[in-house]
Scaffold this motif. Sequence first.
Motif, PDB file in Angstrom:
ATOM      1  N   SER A 176      10.035 -12.139  -0.118  1.00  0.00           N
ATOM      2  CA  SER A 176      10.792 -11.467  -1.166  1.00  0.00           C
ATOM      3  C   SER A 176       9.911 -10.431  -1.862  1.00  0.00           C
ATOM      4  O   SER A 176       9.184 -10.747  -2.798  1.00  0.00           O
ATOM      5  N   GLY A 177       9.937  -9.209  -1.373  1.00  0.00           N
ATOM      6  CA  GLY A 177       9.132  -8.153  -1.962  1.00  0.00           C
ATOM      7  C   GLY A 177       8.311  -7.407  -0.933  1.00  0.00           C
ATOM      8  O   GLY A 177       8.517  -7.535   0.275  1.00  0.00           O
ATOM      9  N   PHE A 178       7.355  -6.608  -1.408  1.00  0.00           N
ATOM     10  CA  PHE A 178       6.482  -5.830  -0.542  1.00  0.00           C
ATOM     11  C   PHE A 178       5.388  -6.724   0.030  1.00  0.00           C
ATOM     12  O   PHE A 178       4.763  -7.503  -0.702  1.00  0.00           O
ATOM     13  N   ILE A 179       5.147  -6.599   1.323  1.00  0.00           N
ATOM     14  CA  ILE A 179       4.053  -7.335   1.951  1.00  0.00           C
ATOM     15  C   ILE A 179       2.733  -6.895   1.313  1.00  0.00           C
ATOM     16  O   ILE A 179       2.425  -5.706   1.273  1.00  0.00           O
ATOM     17  N   ASN A 180       1.958  -7.851   0.810  1.00  0.00           N
ATOM     18  CA  ASN A 180       0.723  -7.532   0.105  1.00  0.00           C
ATOM     19  C   ASN A 180      -0.419  -7.306   1.103  1.00  0.00           C
ATOM     20  O   ASN A 180      -1.125  -8.232   1.492  1.00  0.00           O
ATOM     21  N   ASP A 181      -0.601  -6.045   1.483  1.00  0.00           N
ATOM     22  CA  ASP A 181      -1.705  -5.693   2.383  1.00  0.00           C
ATOM     23  C   ASP A 181      -2.915  -5.172   1.613  1.00  0.00           C
ATOM     24  O   ASP A 181      -3.900  -4.748   2.228  1.00  0.00           O
ATOM     25  N   LEU A 182      -2.851  -5.206   0.263  1.00  0.00           N
ATOM     26  CA  LEU A 182      -4.001  -4.785  -0.535  1.00  0.00           C
ATOM     27  C   LEU A 182      -5.076  -5.864  -0.557  1.00  0.00           C
ATOM     28  O   LEU A 182      -6.262  -5.572  -0.409  1.00  0.00           O
TER      29      LEU A 182
ATOM     30  N   SER B 155       0.816  -1.219   0.000  1.00  0.00           N
ATOM     31  CA  SER B 155       0.000   0.000   0.000  1.00  0.00           C
ATOM     32  C   SER B 155       0.852   1.274   0.000  1.00  0.00           C
ATOM     33  O   SER B 155       0.332   2.353  -0.271  1.00  0.00           O
ATOM     34  N   GLN B 156       2.150   1.152   0.277  1.00  0.00           N
ATOM     35  CA  GLN B 156       3.038   2.307   0.232  1.00  0.00           C
ATOM     36  C   GLN B 156       3.367   2.711  -1.197  1.00  0.00           C
ATOM     37  O   GLN B 156       3.819   3.837  -1.437  1.00  0.00           O
ATOM     38  N   ILE B 157       3.138   1.810  -2.157  1.00  0.00           N
ATOM     39  CA  ILE B 157       3.488   2.115  -3.544  1.00  0.00           C
ATOM     40  C   ILE B 157       2.313   1.936  -4.501  1.00  0.00           C
ATOM     41  O   ILE B 157       2.447   2.224  -5.689  1.00  0.00           O
ATOM     42  N   ALA B 158       1.158   1.454  -4.031  1.00  0.00           N
ATOM     43  CA  ALA B 158       0.023   1.204  -4.917  1.00  0.00           C
ATOM     44  C   ALA B 158      -1.277   1.177  -4.131  1.00  0.00           C
ATOM     45  O   ALA B 158      -1.282   1.009  -2.904  1.00  0.00           O
ATOM     46  N   SER B 159      -2.403   1.321  -4.855  1.00  0.00           N
ATOM     47  CA  SER B 159      -3.727   1.252  -4.217  1.00  0.00           C
ATOM     48  C   SER B 159      -4.655   0.264  -4.912  1.00  0.00           C
ATOM     49  O   SER B 159      -5.736  -0.028  -4.399  1.00  0.00           O
ATOM     50  N   GLU B 160      -4.266  -0.258  -6.089  1.00  0.00           N
ATOM     51  CA  GLU B 160      -5.105  -1.189  -6.841  1.00  0.00           C
ATOM     52  C   GLU B 160      -4.275  -2.397  -7.265  1.00  0.00           C
ATOM     53  O   GLU B 160      -3.068  -2.281  -7.515  1.00  0.00           O
ATOM     54  N   ILE B 161      -4.937  -3.553  -7.387  1.00  0.00           N
ATOM     55  CA  ILE B 161      -4.265  -4.768  -7.838  1.00  0.00           C
ATOM     56  C   ILE B 161      -5.237  -5.591  -8.683  1.00  0.00           C
ATOM     57  O   ILE B 161      -6.417  -5.701  -8.357  1.00  0.00           O
ATOM     58  N   GLU B 162      -4.732  -6.125  -9.811  1.00  0.00           N
ATOM     59  CA  GLU B 162      -5.537  -6.934 -10.718  1.00  0.00           C
ATOM     60  C   GLU B 162      -4.732  -8.148 -11.157  1.00  0.00           C
ATOM     61  O   GLU B 162      -3.489  -8.148 -11.111  1.00  0.00           O
ATOM     62  N   TYR B 163      -5.452  -9.197 -11.623  1.00  0.00           N
ATOM     63  CA  TYR B 163      -4.811 -10.446 -12.035  1.00  0.00           C
ATOM     64  C   TYR B 163      -5.249 -10.816 -13.454  1.00  0.00           C
ATOM     65  O   TYR B 163      -6.435 -10.780 -13.783  1.00  0.00           O
TER      66      TYR B 163
END
Length: 440
Positions: A374-380, A71-79
């Motif tokens: 490995s990477g940003f924790i996905n809190d979205l 959430s520090q670098i984005a607000s939306e996520i899609e697959y």
Amino acid sequence: MNKYTFYFIAVIFVINLSGCTQKKDSNNNNRKEGILPLAPQYEAKYDRSTPISLIDIEQAIISPSTSLKLSQIASEIEYYRVGDANFTVKQAIAIPDSNAFLTFNKPRIYYRRQHIPSKRYGFKALDYKWNNDMNGQNLFYDKASTHLYCALSGKDKTHKENDDPYIGKLPPLDTMLTIFSYIFPEMLETKYPLRLKNDKLLGFSSKGYVLCHYEQKTTAPNGIITFSLEGDTLCKFQLRDVAYRTDSLLEKIPHFQTSYWNETQDKMTFMIPFCDTIYQLIDKQTVKPLYNIYFGELGLSDKISTSEDIDDKKLWLRTLYENPKGIFMGLYQKKGLKILNWLGWEDSFKPVLTQQAVFLKETGKTYLLNHTPSGFINDLDGGLPFWPDGQTDNYLYMIRTVTEMRETVQRTNSPKQKKLIEFLDDKKVLESDYVMIVIK
């Protein structure tokens, strides 16, 4: 003022003066070299109107970060489903206002849109037909005209040079998605031959192309040259001192040139090997230094002469991506601990990394991410940790397998996981599928 504050100010002062050992060029010097078919039409300009931001990798490694959140670098996520292991995604291009992407699954191109089956784009070219200079970034989409431009090798079926490498122009998108017969490279009506000489293609658009320039007798570039699509030499930029090296040395040091084009701004951001400055090509005759990546004692100097001079702790840049929130850098250390996939293997379709670092624009600080996860924790949505494998406009994307997602995603019954769980439980999503995870 403590010694660290003084040191920081001194570094910024030096960076703004020098960039990456920049030297102004002139048309007279270009004519003397006898390398270019025609002298550049414009004199190089260097826009230093704003200070260069310091990306301090050395300090980030000394003081590694706690885990950062998505959430520090984005607000939306899609697959998006994007094929299987036979043809993995090398490049993705966002199609404006359609929630769709073109993906280059080398050597194939697909149109991907949410909730509809993927459609094969109407252009076919075998693997050897594609230009290999740009790490799979072979496409440029002109948003105004919807024409796609592609970088091709000019090779024939013997894999030898038949014609010069070139950029081909394809019909508008609507045409390419509805035609019944494929278009092949030999059928293209509009081709723009590339004047490569000893240079390599760094990037291109519908207006022109950029070469990474190698001086005579060198195997490392010292700058770039801009051209019109018609082949006119526009401008030459010298961005670092010339270093004389041997091919055998460079083969032992994984290095590359990298660039990304912001189609919205119509500007290219780039780095060249052994240069610590990130530049933006503002127009055909102007570059602007944006960021300086400071490795300190861990950096790989371009003055080394033998492979034995490379210390085991040396590290260098391998991938570079950006969105409005940050600069994302994949690093490789000679004897560093490799970041492996969920099975403990190296992914063959992308560069192996040993470190992941991010410069957050809001704080102006550089952070080193933890290896686990490995990477940003996905809190979205509670999905996989995120680290970019590519970018298009302001989107970042990561490629993973459906199997990894189904095996490792923790189901929390949270409402924000609704779309993710629906995707994972969809029977149309096969175990063999790869997934493009897109954030914005």
